[in-house]
Design a protein around this motif. Sequence first.
Motif, PDB file in Angstrom:
ATOM      1  N   LEU A  17      -9.305 -16.081 -29.102  1.00 57.49           N
ATOM      2  CA  LEU A  17      -8.427 -15.828 -27.953  1.00 57.49           C
ATOM      3  C   LEU A  17      -8.441 -14.358 -27.543  1.00 57.49           C
ATOM      4  N   CYS A  18      -8.409 -13.451 -28.541  1.00 59.56           N
ATOM      5  CA  CYS A  18      -8.442 -12.023 -28.220  1.00 59.56           C
ATOM      6  C   CYS A  18      -9.732 -11.679 -27.485  1.00 59.56           C
ATOM      7  N   PHE A  19     -10.849 -12.256 -27.969  1.00 60.07           N
ATOM      8  CA  PHE A  19     -12.138 -11.951 -27.338  1.00 60.07           C
ATOM      9  C   PHE A  19     -12.180 -12.525 -25.921  1.00 60.07           C
ATOM     10  N   ILE A  20     -11.695 -13.756 -25.755  1.00 61.05           N
ATOM     11  CA  ILE A  20     -11.670 -14.349 -24.416  1.00 61.05           C
ATOM     12  C   ILE A  20     -10.788 -13.498 -23.501  1.00 61.05           C
ATOM     13  N   GLY A  21      -9.669 -13.016 -24.063  1.00 63.30           N
ATOM     14  CA  GLY A  21      -8.796 -12.116 -23.308  1.00 63.30           C
ATOM     15  C   GLY A  21      -9.542 -10.888 -22.827  1.00 63.30           C
ATOM     16  N   ILE A  22     -10.366 -10.292 -23.720  1.00 65.26           N
ATOM     17  CA  ILE A  22     -11.153  -9.114 -23.346  1.00 65.26           C
ATOM     18  C   ILE A  22     -12.075  -9.459 -22.177  1.00 65.26           C
ATOM     19  N   ILE A  23     -12.755 -10.615 -22.301  1.00 62.27           N
ATOM     20  CA  ILE A  23     -13.712 -11.004 -21.253  1.00 62.27           C
ATOM     21  C   ILE A  23     -12.989 -11.158 -19.909  1.00 62.27           C
ATOM     22  N   VAL A  24     -11.819 -11.809 -19.931  1.00 62.81           N
ATOM     23  CA  VAL A  24     -11.070 -12.036 -18.691  1.00 62.81           C
ATOM     24  C   VAL A  24     -10.599 -10.708 -18.094  1.00 62.81           C
ATOM     25  N   VAL A  25      -9.996  -9.859 -18.948  1.00 62.18           N
ATOM     26  CA  VAL A  25      -9.430  -8.609 -18.426  1.00 62.18           C
ATOM     27  C   VAL A  25     -10.517  -7.682 -17.892  1.00 62.18           C
ATOM     28  N   VAL A  26     -11.658  -7.572 -18.634  1.00 59.04           N
ATOM     29  CA  VAL A  26     -12.733  -6.690 -18.158  1.00 59.04           C
ATOM     30  C   VAL A  26     -13.339  -7.244 -16.870  1.00 59.04           C
ATOM     31  N   SER A  27     -13.465  -8.589 -16.779  1.00 58.91           N
ATOM     32  CA  SER A  27     -13.968  -9.182 -15.528  1.00 58.91           C
ATOM     33  C   SER A  27     -13.059  -8.810 -14.367  1.00 58.91           C
ATOM     34  N   MET A  28     -11.729  -8.864 -14.624  1.00 61.09           N
ATOM     35  CA  MET A  28     -10.777  -8.484 -13.576  1.00 61.09           C
ATOM     36  C   MET A  28     -10.985  -7.037 -13.168  1.00 61.09           C
ATOM     37  N   GLN A  29     -11.203  -6.197 -14.205  1.00 51.40           N
ATOM     38  CA  GLN A  29     -11.394  -4.769 -13.945  1.00 51.40           C
ATOM     39  C   GLN A  29     -12.605  -4.546 -13.043  1.00 51.40           C
ATOM     40  N   VAL A  30     -13.698  -5.294 -13.305  1.00 56.20           N
ATOM     41  CA  VAL A  30     -14.882  -5.172 -12.456  1.00 56.20           C
ATOM     42  C   VAL A  30     -14.553  -5.678 -11.049  1.00 56.20           C
ATOM     43  N   ALA A  31     -13.817  -6.791 -10.993  1.00 57.75           N
ATOM     44  CA  ALA A  31     -13.509  -7.388  -9.687  1.00 57.75           C
ATOM     45  C   ALA A  31     -12.661  -6.452  -8.832  1.00 57.75           C
ATOM     46  N   THR A  32     -11.685  -5.762  -9.486  1.00 54.27           N
ATOM     47  CA  THR A  32     -10.793  -4.901  -8.698  1.00 54.27           C
ATOM     48  C   THR A  32     -11.548  -3.744  -8.069  1.00 54.27           C
ATOM     49  N   ARG A  33     -12.731  -3.433  -8.624  1.00 55.94           N
ATOM     50  CA  ARG A  33     -13.582  -2.410  -8.042  1.00 55.94           C
ATOM     51  C   ARG A  33     -13.889  -2.757  -6.583  1.00 55.94           C
ATOM     52  N   PHE A  34     -13.953  -4.066  -6.309  1.00 52.45           N
ATOM     53  CA  PHE A  34     -14.334  -4.500  -4.960  1.00 52.45           C
ATOM     54  C   PHE A  34     -13.140  -5.007  -4.155  1.00 52.45           C
ATOM     55  N   LEU A  35     -11.927  -4.829  -4.727  1.00 50.74           N
ATOM     56  CA  LEU A  35     -10.731  -5.301  -4.033  1.00 50.74           C
ATOM     57  C   LEU A  35      -9.887  -4.107  -3.615  1.00 50.74           C
ATOM     58  N   PRO A  36      -8.952  -4.311  -2.690  1.00 52.49           N
ATOM     59  CA  PRO A  36      -8.180  -3.174  -2.173  1.00 52.49           C
ATOM     60  C   PRO A  36      -7.153  -2.613  -3.168  1.00 52.49           C
ATOM     61  N   PHE A  37      -6.852  -3.321  -4.274  1.00 53.84           N
ATOM     62  CA  PHE A  37      -5.885  -2.770  -5.227  1.00 53.84           C
ATOM     63  C   PHE A  37      -6.567  -2.509  -6.562  1.00 53.84           C
ATOM     64  N   SER A  38      -5.951  -1.724  -7.429  1.00 53.34           N
ATOM     65  CA  SER A  38      -6.539  -1.515  -8.746  1.00 53.34           C
ATOM     66  C   SER A  38      -5.456  -1.611  -9.802  1.00 53.34           C
ATOM     67  N   ALA A  39      -5.876  -1.938 -11.034  1.00 53.21           N
ATOM     68  CA  ALA A  39      -4.916  -2.073 -12.121  1.00 53.21           C
ATOM     69  C   ALA A  39      -5.203  -0.993 -13.154  1.00 53.21           C
ATOM     70  N   VAL A  40      -4.199  -0.197 -13.495  1.00 50.00           N
ATOM     71  CA  VAL A  40      -4.431   0.907 -14.423  1.00 50.00           C
ATOM     72  C   VAL A  40      -4.335   0.460 -15.879  1.00 50.00           C
ATOM     73  N   TRP A  41      -3.709  -0.704 -16.109  1.00 55.04           N
ATOM     74  CA  TRP A  41      -3.430  -1.101 -17.485  1.00 55.04           C
ATOM     75  C   TRP A  41      -4.590  -1.826 -18.156  1.00 55.04           C
ATOM     76  N   THR A  42      -5.662  -2.149 -17.406  1.00 57.76           N
ATOM     77  CA  THR A  42      -6.716  -2.994 -17.990  1.00 57.76           C
ATOM     78  C   THR A  42      -7.424  -2.318 -19.161  1.00 57.76           C
ATOM     79  N   GLU A  43      -7.702  -1.004 -19.024  1.00 59.35           N
ATOM     80  CA  GLU A  43      -8.448  -0.310 -20.073  1.00 59.35           C
ATOM     81  C   GLU A  43      -7.673  -0.343 -21.390  1.00 59.35           C
ATOM     82  N   GLU A  44      -6.373  -0.045 -21.291  1.00 55.26           N
ATOM     83  CA  GLU A  44      -5.551  -0.013 -22.498  1.00 55.26           C
ATOM     84  C   GLU A  44      -5.432  -1.404 -23.127  1.00 55.26           C
ATOM     85  N   LEU A  45      -5.178  -2.397 -22.276  1.00 58.36           N
ATOM     86  CA  LEU A  45      -5.021  -3.755 -22.788  1.00 58.36           C
ATOM     87  C   LEU A  45      -6.287  -4.222 -23.502  1.00 58.36           C
ATOM     88  N   THR A  46      -7.479  -3.942 -22.935  1.00 61.17           N
ATOM     89  CA  THR A  46      -8.710  -4.393 -23.589  1.00 61.17           C
ATOM     90  C   THR A  46      -8.907  -3.706 -24.933  1.00 61.17           C
TER      91      THR A  46
END
Lengths: 158, 424
Positions: A17-46
């Motif tokens: 579950l932790c690893f799947i969580g990493i995959i999901v959160v990092v994917s979101m982080q990549v996605a936000t690169r192309f979206l108008p908003f960004s999330a600052v907490w992704t790096e810490e959470l991963t």
Amino acid sequence: MKPLKLLDRTLEVLTALCFIGIIVVVSMQVATRFLPFSAVWTEELTRYLFIFAVSFGAPLAMKRQEFISIDFILNAIPAKFRNYYKAFTQLLVIVMSGYIAYYGYYFMLLGQGQRSATMNIEMSWIHASIGISMLLIGVYAVISIYDLFVSRKRGDQA
Amino acid sequence: MMALLLFLSFLVLMFLGVPIAFSLGLSSLLYLIIVDVPLTIIPQRMFSGINSFVLLCIPGFILAGNLMNAGGITERIIKFANDVVGHIRGGLGLANIGSSMGFAGISGTALADTASIGAVMIPAMKKEGYDAPYAAAVTSSSSTIGPIIPPSLPLIIVGTLASVSIGDLFLAGAIPGLLLGIGLMMMAYAISVKRGYPKQARKPVKEITKSFFGAFWALLMTVIILYGILGGFFTPTEASIVAVIYALIIGLFVYKDLKFKQVPKIILDSMISTASILILVGFANLFGYILVSEQIPILVADTILGITENPILVILLVILLLLFVGTFMETIAALVILFPVLLPVAASVGMDPVHFGIVMVLALIIGLTTPPVGVCLFVASSIGKVSIWDTTKALVPFLFVSLVVLLLVAFIPEITLFLPSLFD
């Protein structure tokens, strides 16, 4: 041996579950690169998910004997003493993990009152990972000694 | 004095057969108890060793490699390599080396290469009449290309230790990896001609094109990773997760050899392998911290520079030390402990950290194929069912090639630094 099965299973699920969580959160982080908003907490959470994935995974690696070791002395020992020798090396691991788990508790206490930079989590929760991991590594070392002698007795009878 | 105790207890424990990670932990524990430092430092140093956003790309790259492997990529790469070089004398041996080069772009470790390619190639080579020790030797020596061609676990570790760009390190490894592959192929060809090893019928271009597209998707993954990191599209960690998603899509929908049911187990297995590596990194971090506090790096630098100040001799001395350490020590542990110790020495003779990182990894992994402790040698020999001694004898010419490549890489900085300089 039912409670042990439960422990294996719990750790396996938590690790995955932790690893799947990493995959999901990092994917979101990549996605936000192309979206108008960004999330600052992704790096810490991963990073924290990773620490827990490692902490839950390490006892399982112990169980599967995935920690690399050099075995030529073991292979040189007569077969009937081999189990005692293995038990001796496991005992050293138990001593070490016991010490570190004990001081891991103090390390956890050190985190009290500190809060993480972006998610505002109390750091003692994160610091607890090392102590828990070492404690469980010790538990699996105890189990491996038990298995050495119990399965040997079974072998004798057969 | 106390540092000597640290080293000796570590070596004794390791040779007794305590896992290397725990040997580092136990010897550090013993040292800290004797010098009476509060032991809370142990979990603290382990924590700071693991708590890194860059190291986070390790499970991603391992998982992507395992997914690709379960998706049938190994067979496709081997088929492509064999279709291209199979008609040359000793072709199967050459294809073995070529497959290692292709596989290197998917896996990050030499052992994964030996196990996956060896399982297919060694029996195939034996069946076609190659000597078993030769087959095992080709497999284990060519698998050392794996940690040089990106992505590479040891280079990720170097990146975190030296605070240099993972992208630069990956790119710097590309030419040395190709050189090693070509050198090993030349040696394999020379031996094959001498011993009259078989060759296969030349494959029609149509079939080669077909097998190229079989391997294409796997090779494309390496390109995406490199392009993504160097083009500034993602960090190495993000690149590793992009690789995971890419491998999932290719395995499930393009090759269709990967079944969705297999995925959870592959995820778990990859994380457990990662955990064993990261615990090792954590303890090595603690051990290295003690070395620094005992001022061992300064001592080592003074000793080496006290013997000679001639840059060529200094580099040779460092390489000799690394080759020696590599023969018995696990690569990642050796990197974490020795890289910070030796980097100042290398810098004092004008070596760039990226250049030195490649030289160090290359020197250490050569030891994976040599006795007394060489995991690739052991695995290849056991797949080939030959004695380690016979494989070692067959390995000597290939070892010679690896050493020549190592010296070229060490003394011609352009081999490593040319490609990264294009991206500055």
